[in-house]
Structures are given as C-alpha cells and as structure tokens.
Design a protein around this motif. Structure first.
Motif, PDB file in Angstrom:
ATOM      1  N   ARG A   9       0.645  -1.219   0.050  1.00 61.86           N
ATOM      2  CA  ARG A   9       0.041   0.019  -0.155  1.00 61.86           C
ATOM      3  C   ARG A   9       0.981   1.217   0.016  1.00 61.86           C
ATOM      4  O   ARG A   9       0.326   2.496  -0.232  1.00 61.86           O
ATOM      5  CB  ARG A   9      -0.893   0.005   1.240  1.00 61.86           C
ATOM      6  N   ASN A  10       2.308   0.991   0.374  1.00 60.86           N
ATOM      7  CA  ASN A  10       3.113   2.267   0.323  1.00 60.86           C
ATOM      8  C   ASN A  10       3.462   2.618  -1.077  1.00 60.86           C
ATOM      9  O   ASN A  10       3.213   1.967  -1.996  1.00 60.86           O
ATOM     10  CB  ASN A  10       4.225   1.763   1.139  1.00 60.86           C
ATOM     11  N   ARG A  11       3.561   4.093  -1.087  1.00 61.00           N
ATOM     12  CA  ARG A  11       4.019   4.730  -2.548  1.00 61.00           C
ATOM     13  C   ARG A  11       5.364   4.950  -2.302  1.00 61.00           C
ATOM     14  O   ARG A  11       5.773   5.479  -1.415  1.00 61.00           O
ATOM     15  CB  ARG A  11       3.071   5.597  -2.819  1.00 61.00           C
ATOM     16  N   TYR A  12       6.271   4.981  -3.561  1.00 56.48           N
ATOM     17  CA  TYR A  12       7.569   5.261  -3.354  1.00 56.48           C
ATOM     18  C   TYR A  12       8.042   6.582  -4.492  1.00 56.48           C
ATOM     19  O   TYR A  12       7.398   6.131  -5.661  1.00 56.48           O
ATOM     20  CB  TYR A  12       8.466   4.041  -3.661  1.00 56.48           C
ATOM     21  N   VAL A  13       8.667   7.345  -4.174  1.00 58.98           N
ATOM     22  CA  VAL A  13       9.145   8.189  -5.241  1.00 58.98           C
ATOM     23  C   VAL A  13      10.866   8.200  -5.043  1.00 58.98           C
ATOM     24  O   VAL A  13      11.501   8.724  -4.320  1.00 58.98           O
ATOM     25  CB  VAL A  13       8.929   9.511  -4.717  1.00 58.98           C
ATOM     26  N   LYS A  17      19.872   8.312  -6.300  1.00 61.11           N
ATOM     27  CA  LYS A  17      21.204   7.775  -5.808  1.00 61.11           C
ATOM     28  C   LYS A  17      20.783   7.025  -4.275  1.00 61.11           C
ATOM     29  O   LYS A  17      19.719   7.761  -3.533  1.00 61.11           O
ATOM     30  CB  LYS A  17      22.200   9.034  -5.439  1.00 61.11           C
ATOM     31  N   SER A  18      21.240   6.214  -4.037  1.00 59.65           N
ATOM     32  CA  SER A  18      21.130   5.505  -2.688  1.00 59.65           C
ATOM     33  C   SER A  18      21.342   6.407  -1.430  1.00 59.65           C
ATOM     34  O   SER A  18      22.394   7.093  -1.581  1.00 59.65           O
ATOM     35  CB  SER A  18      22.029   4.057  -2.481  1.00 59.65           C
ATOM     36  N   HIS A  19      20.440   6.279  -0.671  1.00 61.94           N
ATOM     37  CA  HIS A  19      20.810   7.302   0.738  1.00 61.94           C
ATOM     38  C   HIS A  19      21.467   6.290   1.644  1.00 61.94           C
ATOM     39  O   HIS A  19      21.533   6.812   2.771  1.00 61.94           O
ATOM     40  CB  HIS A  19      19.443   7.741   1.323  1.00 61.94           C
ATOM     41  N   ILE A  20      21.767   5.158   1.280  1.00 60.18           N
ATOM     42  CA  ILE A  20      22.458   4.116   1.976  1.00 60.18           C
ATOM     43  C   ILE A  20      23.596   3.606   1.508  1.00 60.18           C
ATOM     44  O   ILE A  20      23.662   3.247   0.241  1.00 60.18           O
ATOM     45  CB  ILE A  20      21.694   2.977   2.771  1.00 60.18           C
ATOM     46  N   THR A  21      24.647   3.565   2.294  1.00 57.77           N
ATOM     47  CA  THR A  21      26.027   3.243   1.675  1.00 57.77           C
ATOM     48  C   THR A  21      26.573   1.786   2.584  1.00 57.77           C
ATOM     49  O   THR A  21      26.444   2.030   3.758  1.00 57.77           O
ATOM     50  CB  THR A  21      27.239   4.178   1.703  1.00 57.77           C
ATOM     51  N   LEU A  22      26.714   0.828   1.922  1.00 54.16           N
ATOM     52  CA  LEU A  22      27.058  -0.396   2.589  1.00 54.16           C
ATOM     53  C   LEU A  22      28.925  -0.243   2.605  1.00 54.16           C
ATOM     54  O   LEU A  22      29.396   0.270   1.748  1.00 54.16           O
ATOM     55  CB  LEU A  22      26.912  -1.751   1.964  1.00 54.16           C
ATOM     56  N   ALA A  23      29.488  -0.768   3.527  1.00 51.43           N
ATOM     57  CA  ALA A  23      31.007  -0.982   3.782  1.00 51.43           C
ATOM     58  C   ALA A  23      31.311  -2.022   2.655  1.00 51.43           C
ATOM     59  O   ALA A  23      30.675  -2.949   2.074  1.00 51.43           O
ATOM     60  CB  ALA A  23      31.428  -1.661   5.024  1.00 51.43           C
ATOM     61  N   ASP A  24      32.609  -1.837   2.048  1.00 55.80           N
ATOM     62  CA  ASP A  24      33.130  -2.673   1.086  1.00 55.80           C
ATOM     63  C   ASP A  24      33.585  -4.288   1.797  1.00 55.80           C
ATOM     64  O   ASP A  24      33.713  -4.288   3.061  1.00 55.80           O
ATOM     65  CB  ASP A  24      34.180  -2.329   0.342  1.00 55.80           C
ATOM     66  N   ASN A  25      33.472  -5.232   0.727  1.00 55.81           N
ATOM     67  CA  ASN A  25      33.745  -6.494   1.580  1.00 55.81           C
ATOM     68  C   ASN A  25      33.108  -6.981   2.696  1.00 55.81           C
ATOM     69  O   ASN A  25      33.888  -7.305   3.798  1.00 55.81           O
ATOM     70  CB  ASN A  25      35.312  -6.510   1.419  1.00 55.81           C
ATOM     71  N   LEU A  26      31.858  -7.031   2.798  1.00 56.73           N
ATOM     72  CA  LEU A  26      31.239  -7.388   4.176  1.00 56.73           C
ATOM     73  C   LEU A  26      31.421  -8.907   4.087  1.00 56.73           C
ATOM     74  O   LEU A  26      31.308  -9.834   3.317  1.00 56.73           O
ATOM     75  CB  LEU A  26      29.583  -7.050   3.956  1.00 56.73           C
ATOM     76  N   SER A  81      14.477  15.744  -0.014  1.00 57.61           N
ATOM     77  CA  SER A  81      13.119  16.126   0.204  1.00 57.61           C
ATOM     78  C   SER A  81      12.283  15.576  -1.075  1.00 57.61           C
ATOM     79  O   SER A  81      12.774  16.116  -2.120  1.00 57.61           O
ATOM     80  CB  SER A  81      13.347  17.707   0.324  1.00 57.61           C
ATOM     81  N   GLY A  82      11.120  15.204  -0.590  1.00 53.50           N
ATOM     82  CA  GLY A  82      10.407  14.956  -1.618  1.00 53.50           C
ATOM     83  C   GLY A  82      10.395  13.497  -2.308  1.00 53.50           C
ATOM     84  O   GLY A  82       9.683  12.715  -3.218  1.00 53.50           O
ATOM     85  N   LYS A  83      11.485  12.764  -1.879  1.00 52.67           N
ATOM     86  CA  LYS A  83      11.944  11.631  -2.417  1.00 52.67           C
ATOM     87  C   LYS A  83      11.693  10.395  -1.360  1.00 52.67           C
ATOM     88  O   LYS A  83      11.849  10.700  -0.140  1.00 52.67           O
ATOM     89  CB  LYS A  83      13.370  11.319  -2.916  1.00 52.67           C
ATOM     90  N   GLY A  84      11.737   9.085  -1.499  1.00 52.84           N
ATOM     91  CA  GLY A  84      11.601   8.081  -0.653  1.00 52.84           C
ATOM     92  C   GLY A  84      10.167   7.593  -0.498  1.00 52.84           C
ATOM     93  O   GLY A  84       9.316   7.898  -1.628  1.00 52.84           O
ATOM     94  N   ILE A  85       9.864   6.986   0.759  1.00 51.63           N
ATOM     95  CA  ILE A  85       8.652   6.436   0.839  1.00 51.63           C
ATOM     96  C   ILE A  85       7.638   7.289   1.233  1.00 51.63           C
ATOM     97  O   ILE A  85       7.816   8.490   1.955  1.00 51.63           O
ATOM     98  CB  ILE A  85       8.581   5.293   1.965  1.00 51.63           C
ATOM     99  N   VAL A  86       6.270   6.927   0.781  1.00 51.57           N
ATOM    100  CA  VAL A  86       5.057   8.101   1.236  1.00 51.57           C
ATOM    101  C   VAL A  86       4.091   6.982   2.009  1.00 51.57           C
ATOM    102  O   VAL A  86       3.607   6.256   1.374  1.00 51.57           O
ATOM    103  CB  VAL A  86       4.563   8.567  -0.141  1.00 51.57           C
ATOM    104  N   LEU A  87       4.242   7.175   3.158  1.00 51.01           N
ATOM    105  CA  LEU A  87       3.608   6.289   4.026  1.00 51.01           C
ATOM    106  C   LEU A  87       1.957   6.465   3.943  1.00 51.01           C
ATOM    107  O   LEU A  87       1.786   7.692   3.843  1.00 51.01           O
ATOM    108  CB  LEU A  87       3.930   6.396   5.546  1.00 51.01           C
ATOM    109  N   ARG A  88       1.352   5.274   3.847  1.00 50.16           N
ATOM    110  CA  ARG A  88      -0.213   5.677   4.097  1.00 50.16           C
ATOM    111  C   ARG A  88      -0.697   4.929   5.221  1.00 50.16           C
ATOM    112  O   ARG A  88      -0.433   3.749   5.689  1.00 50.16           O
ATOM    113  CB  ARG A  88      -0.575   5.001   2.682  1.00 50.16           C
TER     114      ARG A  88
END
Ligand code: SF4
Length: 90
Positions: A9-13, A17-26, A81-88
């Motif tokens: 039911r959620n909407r996404y905008v 670019k990713s807002h989350i960065t993972l460490a290398d070589n996990l 701002s204006g991006k990501g999940i739009v919760l319902r």
C-alpha cells in the motif's frame, strides 16, 4: 492483512542515488545480519556476489543503521526532500 499486503500500500518516489552506503567487502556474517534486520528484505547479493541494497524500497525505519552500526552501514541519510517512501495510514 499480511505484512506484504501492508507494504504494497506504500508509495515510493525513488531518488537517483542511494541514501544508504554499505561498507566494502562485508563478511558473510555481516551480510546475514543485514538480511535478518531489514523488514523489507532489501539487502541482496548481485551476480558478482557483492552485497547491494535495493534502496528504492526502503521503509526509512533506520533498523539497519541502528543495529548493524557504522562498520557495516557507512552512511545512512534520509532521501532528498520529496523522495523516498510515502506512508499511507489506515
Ligand atoms: S532503513 Fe529499514 S527498510 Fe531501509 S534498508 Fe534499513 S532496515 Fe531496510
């Protein structure tokens, strides 16, 4: 209603670019932790075996940041701002 039904039911905008960065070589242990943490199941291995995140489906709950810590999640920010999940609600 199932969790998947609720999530659908959620909407996404999506941001560009990713807002989350993972460490290398996990390690496998670190990656397994991310798989367990994320309620949306966004952490995966790509064809080359690298850990990746499908950030476009992020619920912005912050669980990965809080539990995995900075050695695994090197950057976590809210999407622009204006991006990501739009919760319902309801
Ligand atoms: S913030 Fe939540 S939904 Fe987004 S990647 Fe982290 S655990 Fe998954």
């Amino acid at each position: 209603m199932s969790v998947n039904d609720s999530l659908s039911r959620n909407r996404y905008v999506p941001a560009q670019k990713s807002h989350i960065t993972l460490a290398d070589n996990l390690s496998e242990e670190q990656f397994a932790l991310l798989e367990k943490i994320c309620p949306a199941g966004l952490f995966q291995r790509n064809a080359e075996g690298q850990a990746v995140i499908n950030y476009r489906g992020c619920l912005e709950c912050g669980c990965c940041r809080m539990i995995a810590g900075h050695s695994i999640i090197t950057q976590w920010r809210y999407p622009a701002s204006g991006k990501g999940i739009v919760l319902r609600f309801g």
